[in-house]
Enzyme design. Structure first.
Site, PDB file in Angstrom:
ATOM      1  N   LYS A  49      26.719  46.295  86.996  1.00  0.00           N
ATOM      2  CA  LYS A  49      27.616  46.972  86.247  1.00  0.00           C
ATOM      3  C   LYS A  49      28.655  45.613  85.847  1.00  0.00           C
ATOM      4  O   LYS A  49      29.162  45.206  86.752  1.00  0.00           O
ATOM      5  CB  LYS A  49      28.477  47.937  87.046  1.00  0.00           C
ATOM      6  N   GLY A 106      31.341  45.140  77.446  1.00  0.00           N
ATOM      7  CA  GLY A 106      30.314  45.227  78.533  1.00  0.00           C
ATOM      8  C   GLY A 106      30.663  44.336  80.016  1.00  0.00           C
ATOM      9  O   GLY A 106      29.630  44.559  80.910  1.00  0.00           O
ATOM     10  N   ARG A 160      24.835  48.249  91.863  1.00  0.00           N
ATOM     11  CA  ARG A 160      24.589  49.576  92.137  1.00  0.00           C
ATOM     12  C   ARG A 160      23.097  49.938  92.265  1.00  0.00           C
ATOM     13  O   ARG A 160      22.219  49.475  91.641  1.00  0.00           O
ATOM     14  CB  ARG A 160      25.156  50.481  90.946  1.00  0.00           C
ATOM     15  N   ARG A 178      21.646  60.842  83.717  1.00  0.00           N
ATOM     16  CA  ARG A 178      22.877  61.746  83.748  1.00  0.00           C
ATOM     17  C   ARG A 178      22.534  63.109  82.796  1.00  0.00           C
ATOM     18  O   ARG A 178      21.396  62.934  81.966  1.00  0.00           O
ATOM     19  CB  ARG A 178      23.811  60.926  83.034  1.00  0.00           C
ATOM     20  N   ASP A 222      28.220  62.698  80.868  1.00  0.00           N
ATOM     21  CA  ASP A 222      27.641  61.532  80.923  1.00  0.00           C
ATOM     22  C   ASP A 222      27.794  60.980  82.237  1.00  0.00           C
ATOM     23  O   ASP A 222      27.207  59.823  82.458  1.00  0.00           O
ATOM     24  CB  ASP A 222      27.870  60.337  79.718  1.00  0.00           C
ATOM     25  N   ASN A 223      28.671  61.377  83.072  1.00  0.00           N
ATOM     26  CA  ASN A 223      29.132  60.952  84.321  1.00  0.00           C
ATOM     27  C   ASN A 223      28.368  62.059  85.373  1.00  0.00           C
ATOM     28  O   ASN A 223      28.967  62.020  86.556  1.00  0.00           O
ATOM     29  CB  ASN A 223      30.438  60.629  84.464  1.00  0.00           C
TER      30      ASN A 223
HETATM   31  P1  AMP Z   1      32.895  55.906  81.339  1.00  0.00           P
HETATM   32  O1  AMP Z   1      33.339  57.338  81.211  1.00  0.00           O
HETATM   33  O2  AMP Z   1      33.508  55.110  81.975  1.00  0.00           O
HETATM   34  O3  AMP Z   1      31.659  56.020  82.529  1.00  0.00           O
HETATM   35  O4  AMP Z   1      32.046  55.348  80.278  1.00  0.00           O
HETATM   36  C1  AMP Z   1      32.011  56.279  79.119  1.00  0.00           C
HETATM   37  C2  AMP Z   1      30.933  55.126  77.845  1.00  0.00           C
HETATM   38  O5  AMP Z   1      31.726  54.078  77.638  1.00  0.00           O
HETATM   39  C3  AMP Z   1      29.578  54.892  78.648  1.00  0.00           C
HETATM   40  O6  AMP Z   1      28.955  54.610  77.686  1.00  0.00           O
HETATM   41  C4  AMP Z   1      30.076  53.400  79.145  1.00  0.00           C
HETATM   42  O7  AMP Z   1      28.708  52.484  79.257  1.00  0.00           O
HETATM   43  C5  AMP Z   1      30.810  52.741  78.161  1.00  0.00           C
HETATM   44  N1  AMP Z   1      31.859  51.958  78.540  1.00  0.00           N
HETATM   45  C6  AMP Z   1      32.894  52.058  79.541  1.00  0.00           C
HETATM   46  N2  AMP Z   1      33.385  50.748  79.540  1.00  0.00           N
HETATM   47  C7  AMP Z   1      32.708  49.778  78.766  1.00  0.00           C
HETATM   48  C8  AMP Z   1      33.050  48.565  78.597  1.00  0.00           C
HETATM   49  N3  AMP Z   1      33.654  47.712  79.242  1.00  0.00           N
HETATM   50  N4  AMP Z   1      31.872  47.997  77.890  1.00  0.00           N
HETATM   51  C9  AMP Z   1      30.921  48.498  77.210  1.00  0.00           C
HETATM   52  N5  AMP Z   1      30.812  49.676  77.435  1.00  0.00           N
HETATM   53  C10 AMP Z   1      31.794  50.573  78.029  1.00  0.00           C
HETATM   54 MG    MG Z   2      29.875  56.727  82.633  1.00  0.00          MG
END
Ligand code: AMP
Ligand code: MG
Length: 520
Positions: free
Chosen positions: A122, A135, A192, A199, A269-270
């Site tokens: 991650k 990313g 991880r 999901r 998605d989580n």
């Molecule tokens: P999360 O709610 O933090 O799990 O993220 C929601 C979405 O945003 C997922 O598709 C993650 O992969 C993407 N995401 C969150 N932070 C980043 C980041 N720094 N760079 C790229 N994608 C991100």
């Molecule tokens: Mg997420």
């Protein structure tokens, strides 16, 4: 470094034909091949010995140059091909379309001791799913994920695991409070590990695109590898699959309520298809017991993901999964039945869990009133959840008139307890005492069983922040101390009594201690 590599996900599921990390919509595919971005000056901070064992690695392996390279994105293991998963999701109640692994890169699958693990990085750089983001991940949020996922495991809460924590040596720009003050922070990567990172959103995406064929391929894969006992693909197997996800999600959220964990971002998605806690972002731990509490500043208006609402959101999310699976089942009733099991089963499971927390080993009708009154009282004056339940085990059933005195340490401002609240507490202890009289179990035994469900140590928000502050200065001593402490959350660790303490007053409103944003 010898690993028993198996790549079921990439060999059995459809791949995106395009490679490279340019942002794009990916159709009819479960993943895209992608290379991790190299780190400028990688440095390992911590490795979980237990996870090394689980994967069949030794401590010596973890000290090798190869390990460092692979777990910081600077090399790819032979015969493996990293990939990012394609998924969608409902965010804060709205369909958000394609999301995907924007900053997670799956490295490989390992089979060891009859278990199958996916290992992912991650924060190792952009993927086709990074949308407008980079990313990357910063040290503070990586420490939070690393410490908490291992702590949850030891609390007995289903979770994804963490193998390693490393600095990348790169700087990452973040606007922590979203207030127009971005600053550079240290970049970091957590590796991880989980049997699967699938999901709800993985399934939702195909249904939203009316792609029942890829949906079926993915569901069949999921059953084959993770619900093997359900047998070959059939409508019955799909229904049974959904029922199992409903039950594991229910069980997961009961655990969260038991230990006072607030996920903070329960978007679909989580939500793990295996009922694991996944994606540690702006999560937090209840200090004062408060149904309305959320650590996530992004959600302060609506408080959709507040502690007391987690059970409802679990159900809401399961509805989205039911809709996603509908094309394979084409019948509403069995899906409704499963959801109704959650609706009726959750309150029962909560009462049962609360019975355990207060040390009741038998079931009586009046327990519901006893528990509801306790939940009300805990919120009338700020009362530390962890400390309260731990101290409650000291009550002796022969005489509970000293109950309030035994638990008074749990109040944040004991001097401010009103006379009427004191009276209500006294009455509750009397009610509790009478109820304990009906139990055959001795005080000793009750204390023992209560202390197995009421942790003594949790990763309080300010504790993680202390470890982060030190780590930002290159001192990882506290990180190691907390990592070790949280391996035995139910044990009395007399030399660690300082962590069995209420949140200090300065931490009440401090960023990182009580308030967190999604900016990680
Ligand atoms: P999360 O709610 O933090 O799990 O993220 C929601 C979405 O945003 C997922 O598709 C993650 O992969 C993407 N995401 C969150 N932070 C980043 C980041 N720094 N760079 C790229 N994608 C991100
Ligand atoms: Mg997420």
């Amino acid at each position: 470094m010898k690993l028993n590599i198996q790549n079921t996900f990439t060999s059995e599921l459809p791949a995106d034909p395009i490679t490279g990390n340019q942002r794009r919509q990916v159709a009819e595919a479960c993943f895209s091949y992608v290379e991790p971005s190299p780190s400028a000056a990688p440095k390992l901070i911590h490795v979980s010995k237990e996870m090394l064992d689980n994967l069949g690695l030794s401590v010596a392996d973890s000290r090798s140059a190869e390990f460092l390279k692979i777990f910081t994105g600077n090399a790819v293991l032979d015969n493996t091909q990293p990939y990012a998963m394609c998924y969608g999701g409902h965010q804060f109640g709205n369909w958000a379309g394609q999301l995907g692994d924007g900053r997670a890169i799956n490295l490989f699958e390992v089979a060891h001791q009859e278990k199958q693990w996916v290992v992912q990085l991650k924060g190792a750089g952009a993927t086709p799913y990074s949308r407008t983001a980079d990313g990357l991940a910063v040290l503070r949020s990586s420490i939070r994920e690393y410490l908490c996922s291992e702590a949850m495991h030891h609390l007995g809460v289903p979770t994804t695991r963490a193998l390693s924590l490393a600095l990348t040596g790169d700087k990452v720009m973040r606007d922590v409070l979203y207030n127009g003050n971005p600053a550079y922070e240290k970049g970091a990567i957590v590796s991880r590990v989980s049997p699967s990172f699938l999901r709800f959103g993985n399934y939702e995406l195909f249904t939203s695109r009316q792609d029942a064929q890829t949906l079926k391929t993915l569901v069949d894969f999921t059953i084959k590898h993770h619900f093997t006992h359900l047998g070959s693909p059939s409508k019955e197997a799909y229904i049974a699959f959904f029922n199992e996800v409903v039950q594991s999600t229910l069980a997961l959220i009961v655990h969260w309520q038991r230990v006072g964990f607030v996920h903070g971002v329960m978007n679909t998605d989580n939500m793990s298809i295996l009922g694991l806690t996944i994606d540690y972002g702006p999560y937090g731990w209840l200090e004062g017991f408060e149904e309305g509490w959320t650590p996530n500043t992004t959600d302060l208006q609506q408080k959709r993901y507040r502690y007391g609402n987690q059970p409802n959101i679990g159900l809401w999310n399961l509805y989205q999964l039911a809709n996603a699976l509908y094309p394979l089942i084409e019948e509403v009733a069995p899906l409704e039945d499963a959801l109704n099991q959650y609706r009726t089963g959750f309150p029962k499971a909560m009462i049962q869990m609360m019975r355990q927390k207060i040390g009741l080993s038998t079931e009586k009708e009046k327990d519901i009133a006893l528990i509801q009154e306790l939940e009300r009282l805990l919120q009338e004056a700020e009362t530390d959840m962890t400390i309260f339940f731990r101290l409650l085990s000291k009550v002796e059933k022969a005489d509970t008139s000293n109950g309030l005195d035994l638990i008074k340490e749990a109040f944040y401002t004991p001097s401010e307890l009103s006379a009427s609240l004191r009276e209500d507490w006294e009455a509750w202890f009397q009610f509790y005492g009478n109820r304990l009289q009906e139990e055959a179990v001795s005080d000793q035994e009750r204390k023992k069983s209560m202390n197995q469900v009421n942790p003594k140590y949790v990763l309080r928000n300010y504790m993680a922040q202390f470890a982060i502050d030190d780590a930002e200065n290159g001192d990882y001593g506290l990180l190691e101390e907390l990592f070790e402490l949280l391996k035995k959350p139910y044990s009395e660790q007399t030399h660690q009594e300082k962590w069995f303490a209420k949140r200090p007053e300065w931490a009440r409103h401090k960023v990182g201690c009580s308030m967190l944003s999604c900016s990680s």
